[in-house]
Scaffold this active site. Structure first.
Site, PDB file in Angstrom:
ATOM      1  N   ASP A  83      35.476  43.012  40.537  1.00 46.81           N
ATOM      2  CA  ASP A  83      35.877  43.490  39.210  1.00 46.81           C
ATOM      3  C   ASP A  83      34.645  43.836  38.374  1.00 46.81           C
ATOM      4  O   ASP A  83      33.520  43.531  38.771  1.00 46.81           O
ATOM      5  CB  ASP A  83      36.765  42.462  38.490  1.00 46.81           C
ATOM      6  CG  ASP A  83      36.284  41.025  38.704  1.00 46.81           C
ATOM      7  OD1 ASP A  83      35.074  40.819  38.968  1.00 46.81           O
ATOM      8  OD2 ASP A  83      37.105  40.111  38.600  1.00 46.81           O
ATOM      9  N   ASP A 132      43.800  30.308  33.545  1.00 39.22           N
ATOM     10  CA  ASP A 132      45.177  30.794  33.407  1.00 39.22           C
ATOM     11  C   ASP A 132      45.752  31.304  34.734  1.00 39.22           C
ATOM     12  O   ASP A 132      46.806  31.919  34.759  1.00 39.22           O
ATOM     13  CB  ASP A 132      45.250  31.906  32.341  1.00 39.22           C
ATOM     14  CG  ASP A 132      44.398  33.114  32.690  1.00 39.22           C
ATOM     15  OD1 ASP A 132      43.793  33.154  33.789  1.00 39.22           O
ATOM     16  OD2 ASP A 132      44.323  34.046  31.857  1.00 39.22           O
ATOM     17  N   HIS A 177      44.313  33.547  36.810  1.00 36.51           N
ATOM     18  CA  HIS A 177      43.967  34.916  37.235  1.00 36.51           C
ATOM     19  C   HIS A 177      43.083  34.906  38.484  1.00 36.51           C
ATOM     20  O   HIS A 177      42.305  33.977  38.703  1.00 36.51           O
ATOM     21  CB  HIS A 177      43.321  35.738  36.103  1.00 36.51           C
ATOM     22  CG  HIS A 177      41.962  35.320  35.664  1.00 36.51           C
ATOM     23  ND1 HIS A 177      41.622  35.099  34.352  1.00 36.51           N
ATOM     24  CD2 HIS A 177      40.813  35.095  36.365  1.00 36.51           C
ATOM     25  CE1 HIS A 177      40.351  34.773  34.260  1.00 36.51           C
ATOM     26  NE2 HIS A 177      39.831  34.757  35.471  1.00 36.51           N
ATOM     27  N   GLU A 223      45.359  39.215  35.033  1.00 35.12           N
ATOM     28  CA  GLU A 223      45.799  38.171  34.115  1.00 35.12           C
ATOM     29  C   GLU A 223      47.290  37.888  34.336  1.00 35.12           C
ATOM     30  O   GLU A 223      47.975  38.641  35.046  1.00 35.12           O
ATOM     31  CB  GLU A 223      45.535  38.626  32.667  1.00 35.12           C
ATOM     32  CG  GLU A 223      44.050  38.796  32.322  1.00 35.12           C
ATOM     33  CD  GLU A 223      43.297  37.474  32.117  1.00 35.12           C
ATOM     34  OE1 GLU A 223      43.691  36.455  32.722  1.00 35.12           O
ATOM     35  OE2 GLU A 223      42.308  37.475  31.370  1.00 35.12           O
TER      36      GLU A 223
HETATM   37  C1  F6R Z   1      35.007  37.230  38.411  1.00 34.24           C
HETATM   38  C2  F6R Z   1      36.413  36.956  38.676  1.00 34.24           C
HETATM   39  C3  F6R Z   1      37.137  35.884  37.922  1.00 34.24           C
HETATM   40  C4  F6R Z   1      36.437  34.539  38.032  1.00 34.24           C
HETATM   41  C5  F6R Z   1      37.199  33.494  37.235  1.00 34.24           C
HETATM   42  C6  F6R Z   1      36.558  32.122  37.316  1.00 34.24           C
HETATM   43  O1  F6R Z   1      34.534  38.226  39.284  1.00 34.24           O
HETATM   44  O2  F6R Z   1      36.986  37.606  39.479  1.00 34.24           O
HETATM   45  O3  F6R Z   1      38.433  35.781  38.445  1.00 34.24           O
HETATM   46  O4  F6R Z   1      36.369  34.176  39.379  1.00 34.24           O
HETATM   47  O5  F6R Z   1      37.290  33.898  35.907  1.00 34.24           O
HETATM   48  O6  F6R Z   1      35.282  32.167  36.751  1.00 34.24           O
HETATM   49  P1  F6R Z   1      34.301  30.926  36.866  1.00 34.24           P
HETATM   50  O7  F6R Z   1      33.981  30.770  38.294  1.00 34.24           O
HETATM   51  O8  F6R Z   1      33.107  31.299  36.047  1.00 34.24           O
HETATM   52  O9  F6R Z   1      35.047  29.759  36.322  1.00 34.24           O
END
Ligand code: F6R
Length: 261
Positions: free
Chosen positions: A67, A136, A138, A143
């Site tokens: 992403d 949440d 995702h 989301e």
């Molecule tokens: C980022 C992504 C997000 C993160 C998620 C958890 O490329 O795809 O889904 O993996 O927000 O982020 P952290 O690991 O920082 O808690």
């Protein structure tokens, strides 16, 4: 879905890096899908250690991004392209010519999304996609209430996700972009192996919903239940709300070694 409960983030990082290394030994030009954020860093560090020690050769490996923020210049230190370059490509000695990622600064965002899905297909698809998970539920930046068959597209981040990510922007939520390009859930499900890594108590609820909750768009990560080869690697804290934790431990301990994860 397999759930592997590890003692801590370092052990999880080593387990997943070991799986990536095995894949690269079997298929030197494997396409690895990488997530950004804090959770996967121990994976990239453990894999870089293996490269340094000569245990694995990444000279033909290819990397695909999950992403990207919309509107951040590509050379912004927190654009995910910069993060992947810094945390993955450079430590693994992989050049930009072996990198695939969506263009978050494109004028025509929709065309950039479609081009990225096509590029992934043309590259033969992702062999192993590493995922983190949001508080949440995702995955990527799909989301809650994202379509379970979605393709790469633009999404609006929830306020919660923007607050969670403010730590990368000097703690200032106003600097966190509102929009992202993310591989869709349908796109993610096309990878041949999905490995979701979660650490810390803050992820326990999302992990329980992913693994033991109903398949529902309200928890996008529950889509992993549809995948024939999905592995969820969690530390004890992130496993804290799993009702079947003892079974998952038992199943992993009794698994034949040759099977891997
Ligand atoms: C980022 C992504 C997000 C993160 C998620 C958890 O490329 O795809 O889904 O993996 O927000 O982020 P952290 O690991 O920082 O808690």
């Amino acid at each position: 879905m397999e759930v592997v409960i590890v003692p801590d983030a370092k052990a999880g990082g080593e387990l997943i890096a070991g799986t990536m290394a095995q894949l690269l030994r079997r298929r030197p030009d494997a396409l690895l899908g990488v997530a950004t954020g804090s959770t996967p860093l121990p994976v990239y560090q453990a894999l870089a250690d293996q490269v340094r020690s000569g245990a694995v050769d990444t000279s033909r490996a290819r990397i695909a991004q999950l992403d990207e923020y919309v509107g951040l210049p590509v050379d912004h230190p927190e654009s995910y392209r910069s993060v992947v370059r810094r945390e993955v490509l450079e430590p693994l000695g992989i050049g930009m010519d072996a990198f695939l990622g969506p263009d978050g600064s494109a004028e025509d965002v929709q065309a950039a999304c479609e081009a990225y899905d096509k590029a992934l297909g043309d590259a033969g698809g992702i062999d192993l996609q590493l995922l983190g998970i949001g508080t949440d539920g995702h995955i990527g930046f799909n989301e809650p209430c994202s379509s379970l068959v979605s393709r790469t597209r633009i999404k609006t981040l929830t306020e919660q996700t923007r607050m969670d990510n403010a730590r990368f922007f000097e703690g200032d939520v106003d600097q966190v972009p509102h929009h992202v390009i993310t591989q869709g859930i349908g796109t993610i499900l096309e990878a041949r192996h999905l490995v979701l890594f979660a650490t810390g108590e803050g992820k326990a609820e999302a992990i329980a919903a992913t693994v033991e909750g109903p398949l529902a768009a309200v928890c996008p990560a529950s889509a992993l239940q549809l995948h024939p080869h999905a592995t969820v690697v969690v530390d004890e804290a992130a496993a804290g709300k799993l009702k079947f934790a003892d079974y998952f431990r038992y199943a992993h301990v009794n698994k034949p070694d040759w099977q891997g994860i």
